[in-house]
Design a protein around this motif. Structure first.
Motif, PDB file in Angstrom:
ATOM      1  N   LEU A   1       0.872  -1.329   0.160  1.00 25.88           N
ATOM      2  CA  LEU A   1       0.049  -0.001   0.211  1.00 25.88           C
ATOM      3  C   LEU A   1       0.916   1.257   0.007  1.00 25.88           C
ATOM      4  CD1 LEU A   1      -2.898  -1.282   2.418  1.00 25.88           C
ATOM      5  CD2 LEU A   1      -2.645  -1.563  -0.033  1.00 25.88           C
ATOM      6  N   GLU A   2       2.044   1.207   0.762  1.00 24.48           N
ATOM      7  CA  GLU A   2       3.054   2.359   0.630  1.00 24.48           C
ATOM      8  C   GLU A   2       3.348   2.496  -0.634  1.00 24.48           C
ATOM      9  OE1 GLU A   2       5.649   1.257   3.549  1.00 24.48           O
ATOM     10  OE2 GLU A   2       4.322   1.756   5.220  1.00 24.48           O
ATOM     11  N   LEU A   3       3.872   1.514  -1.481  1.00 19.34           N
ATOM     12  CA  LEU A   3       4.178   1.623  -2.852  1.00 19.34           C
ATOM     13  C   LEU A   3       3.214   2.346  -3.653  1.00 19.34           C
ATOM     14  CD1 LEU A   3       6.089   0.649  -5.309  1.00 19.34           C
ATOM     15  CD2 LEU A   3       5.056  -1.449  -5.080  1.00 19.34           C
ATOM     16  N   LEU A   4       1.899   1.915  -3.353  1.00 17.35           N
ATOM     17  CA  LEU A   4       0.731   2.452  -4.256  1.00 17.35           C
ATOM     18  C   LEU A   4       0.772   4.166  -3.983  1.00 17.35           C
ATOM     19  CD1 LEU A   4      -2.019  -0.090  -4.115  1.00 17.35           C
ATOM     20  CD2 LEU A   4      -0.727   0.470  -6.093  1.00 17.35           C
ATOM     21  N   GLU A   5       0.731   4.466  -2.668  1.00 18.88           N
ATOM     22  CA  GLU A   5       0.961   5.823  -2.299  1.00 18.88           C
ATOM     23  C   GLU A   5       1.974   6.688  -3.104  1.00 18.88           C
ATOM     24  OE1 GLU A   5      -1.001   7.078   1.732  1.00 18.88           O
ATOM     25  OE2 GLU A   5       0.344   5.361   2.010  1.00 18.88           O
ATOM     26  N   GLU A   6       3.099   5.937  -3.185  1.00 16.66           N
ATOM     27  CA  GLU A   6       4.339   6.487  -3.677  1.00 16.66           C
ATOM     28  C   GLU A   6       4.108   6.805  -5.113  1.00 16.66           C
ATOM     29  OE1 GLU A   6       7.587   3.844  -2.725  1.00 16.66           O
ATOM     30  OE2 GLU A   6       7.435   4.298  -0.747  1.00 16.66           O
ATOM     31  N   ARG A   7       3.545   5.811  -5.804  1.00 17.14           N
ATOM     32  CA  ARG A   7       3.470   6.013  -7.074  1.00 17.14           C
ATOM     33  C   ARG A   7       1.925   6.757  -7.528  1.00 17.14           C
ATOM     34  NH1 ARG A   7       6.292   1.266 -10.404  1.00 17.14           N
ATOM     35  NH2 ARG A   7       8.096   1.252  -9.074  1.00 17.14           N
ATOM     36  N   ASP A   8       1.224   7.207  -6.630  1.00 14.74           N
ATOM     37  CA  ASP A   8      -0.131   7.736  -6.755  1.00 14.74           C
ATOM     38  C   ASP A   8      -1.000   6.804  -7.769  1.00 14.74           C
ATOM     39  OD1 ASP A   8      -1.962   9.637  -6.611  1.00 14.74           O
ATOM     40  OD2 ASP A   8      -1.168  10.758  -8.248  1.00 14.74           O
ATOM     41  N   LEU A   9      -0.947   5.513  -7.365  1.00 12.92           N
ATOM     42  CA  LEU A   9      -1.823   4.487  -7.978  1.00 12.92           C
ATOM     43  C   LEU A   9      -2.976   3.920  -7.082  1.00 12.92           C
ATOM     44  CD1 LEU A   9       0.786   2.611 -10.078  1.00 12.92           C
ATOM     45  CD2 LEU A   9      -0.699   4.076 -10.886  1.00 12.92           C
ATOM     46  N   PRO A  10      -4.019   3.614  -7.538  1.00 10.51           N
ATOM     47  CA  PRO A  10      -5.125   3.066  -6.903  1.00 10.51           C
ATOM     48  C   PRO A  10      -5.132   1.650  -6.414  1.00 10.51           C
ATOM     49  CG  PRO A  10      -5.869   3.276  -8.957  1.00 10.51           C
ATOM     50  CD  PRO A  10      -4.476   3.651  -8.923  1.00 10.51           C
ATOM     51  N   LEU A  11      -5.838   1.301  -5.195  1.00 13.46           N
ATOM     52  CA  LEU A  11      -5.926  -0.216  -4.982  1.00 13.46           C
ATOM     53  C   LEU A  11      -7.419  -0.461  -5.291  1.00 13.46           C
ATOM     54  CD1 LEU A  11      -5.308  -2.615  -2.871  1.00 13.46           C
ATOM     55  CD2 LEU A  11      -6.415  -1.050  -1.071  1.00 13.46           C
ATOM     56  N   PHE A  12      -7.641  -1.679  -5.785  1.00 13.80           N
ATOM     57  CA  PHE A  12      -8.719  -2.348  -5.892  1.00 13.80           C
ATOM     58  C   PHE A  12      -8.963  -3.545  -5.075  1.00 13.80           C
ATOM     59  CE2 PHE A  12     -11.491  -4.946  -8.991  1.00 13.80           C
ATOM     60  CZ  PHE A  12     -12.663  -4.410  -8.420  1.00 13.80           C
ATOM     61  N   VAL A  13     -10.191  -3.493  -4.105  1.00 14.23           N
ATOM     62  CA  VAL A  13     -10.276  -4.626  -3.133  1.00 14.23           C
ATOM     63  C   VAL A  13     -11.599  -5.337  -3.799  1.00 14.23           C
ATOM     64  CG1 VAL A  13     -10.853  -5.143  -0.804  1.00 14.23           C
ATOM     65  CG2 VAL A  13      -9.769  -3.200  -1.318  1.00 14.23           C
ATOM     66  N   HIS A  14     -10.839  -6.727  -3.999  1.00 11.07           N
ATOM     67  CA  HIS A  14     -11.859  -7.836  -4.524  1.00 11.07           C
ATOM     68  C   HIS A  14     -11.909  -9.002  -3.500  1.00 11.07           C
ATOM     69  CE1 HIS A  14     -13.161 -10.872  -7.212  1.00 11.07           C
ATOM     70  NE2 HIS A  14     -13.419 -10.043  -8.205  1.00 11.07           N
ATOM     71  N   PRO A  15     -13.280  -9.775  -3.641  1.00 11.61           N
ATOM     72  CA  PRO A  15     -13.367 -10.699  -2.684  1.00 11.61           C
ATOM     73  C   PRO A  15     -12.181 -11.891  -2.941  1.00 11.61           C
ATOM     74  CG  PRO A  15     -15.456 -10.404  -3.801  1.00 11.61           C
ATOM     75  CD  PRO A  15     -14.515  -9.201  -4.584  1.00 11.61           C
ATOM     76  N   GLY A  16     -12.095 -12.566  -1.743  1.00  8.99           N
ATOM     77  CA  GLY A  16     -10.840 -13.572  -1.844  1.00  8.99           C
ATOM     78  C   GLY A  16     -11.521 -14.913  -1.768  1.00  8.99           C
ATOM     79  N   PRO A  17     -10.719 -15.970  -1.620  1.00  9.50           N
ATOM     80  CA  PRO A  17     -11.444 -17.370  -1.355  1.00  9.50           C
ATOM     81  C   PRO A  17     -12.659 -17.475  -0.549  1.00  9.50           C
ATOM     82  CG  PRO A  17      -8.873 -17.309  -1.570  1.00  9.50           C
ATOM     83  CD  PRO A  17      -9.315 -15.705  -1.270  1.00  9.50           C
ATOM     84  N   ALA A  18     -13.495 -18.076  -1.006  1.00 10.62           N
ATOM     85  CA  ALA A  18     -14.806 -18.312   0.032  1.00 10.62           C
ATOM     86  C   ALA A  18     -14.324 -19.744   0.615  1.00 10.62           C
ATOM     87  CB  ALA A  18     -15.938 -18.578  -1.049  1.00 10.62           C
TER      88      ALA A  18
END
Length: 299
Positions: A148-165
């Motif tokens: 997440l720090e990497l995304l902030e450094e690069r000004d890129l977004p996070l996409f949160v998707h369901p994981g394994p059921a």
């Protein structure tokens, strides 16, 4: 200015081959997918034909369709030595998709390797998708902090998707989509508020499937001492598998600026009316203005 769908899945030949090379879940036997926690699932080969999907995207009027690794198959939770060949195959195939496709990067969340994720982002991926069950509590945010720090450094977004059921293999086929996926997204929404935003104040984030409708619990959140209900302008939700009633309710809770179009194709279809019955201005917001802010941070 272009119409955007932030949530699609398209398995490239390289990813299909890597899954067929495995003998333990997750793996493909022909076009049947075997997972821990879900019944065997038969994929339609035509759904993963890039040329056909590009034609469908053109019919939908899309200038950009973002594909992602299907987090419920559990690749991100495998040990690094098992995850790496699958992640490499996914990124190789996704980077080679024709227009109008772009893609979210993926990362192992069991053994964090921010350098590997940085290398994938260098290939031009729109941001990073992580499974919701990796971001459901304080420990998850501590573990995933380097990504997440990497995304902030690069000004890129996070996409949160369901994981394994978990525990869905004995129930009806719709059980994973209706119970574990929704529960994960609900937890991830509130975990981000409690643990994610304090650690990552500049991070833009989008939650799949309207965050499991967690935003509709804002009144209860306020009543139980959670604080105000003001919406975080860097947080978005996408619309996959929901229709006008749910979308309108979330717009009432968060405002029209928080919603972006996501279809989850080929597992669901895009809406017949892009504005979900809320009119042309809403359609413009969901498909053009809001995705632009999510992906670029620009109005």
């Amino acid at each position: 200015m272009t119409n955007v769908d932030v949530h699609q899945h398209l398995w490239s030949p390289s990813l299909v081959a890597a899954l067929r090379a495995r003998r333990e879940p997750p793996y493909l036997d022909g076009w049947t997918l075997y997972l821990d926690g879900e019944p065997p699932y038969g994929l339609a080969p035509a759904d993963h034909d890039a040329a056909r999907r590009a034609e469908l995207a053109a019919t939908d009027g899309l200038g950009l369709a973002l594909v992602s690794l299907s987090s419920p198959i559990g690749v991100e939770w495998l040990p690094a030595a098992e995850a790496r060949p699958l992640l490499d195959a996914y990124h190789e195939g996704a980077a080679a998709l024709p227009a109008p496709f772009g893609a979210w990067a993926a990362a192992c969340v069991r053994d964090i390797d921010a350098k590997a994720t940085a290398d994938h982002l260098d290939q031009g991926f729109a941001g990073l998708q992580l499974p919701a069950d990796a971001l459901g509590d304080a420990a998850g945010y501590a573990r995933c902090a380097p990504l997440l720090e990497l995304l902030e450094e690069r000004d890129l977004p996070l996409f949160v998707h369901p994981g394994p059921a978990a525990g869905g293999s004995e129930g009806p086929g719709w059980w994973p989509a209706m119970v574990p996926y929704v529960q994960q997204m609900h937890a991830a929404w509130f975990a981000f508020r409690a643990y994610g935003r304090p650690r990552h104040p500049r991070l833009r984030v989008c939650f799949a499937l309207l965050a499991g409708l967690a935003p509709l619990h804002g009144e209860r959140f306020a009543a139980r001492g959670g604080g105000g209900t003001a919406h975080d302008p860097l947080v978005f939700v996408e619309t996959s598998s929901y229709g006008p009633r749910a979308v309108e309710s979330v717009v009432r809770a968060l405002g029209v600026d928080a919603v972006v179009q996501g279809s989850d194709r080929p597992y669901a279809e895009p809406p017949q009316h892009p504005g979900h019955g809320l009119g042309g201005a809403a359609a413009y917001a969901f498909r053009i203005a809001n995705p632009r802010r999510l992906l670029t941070g620009k109005e």
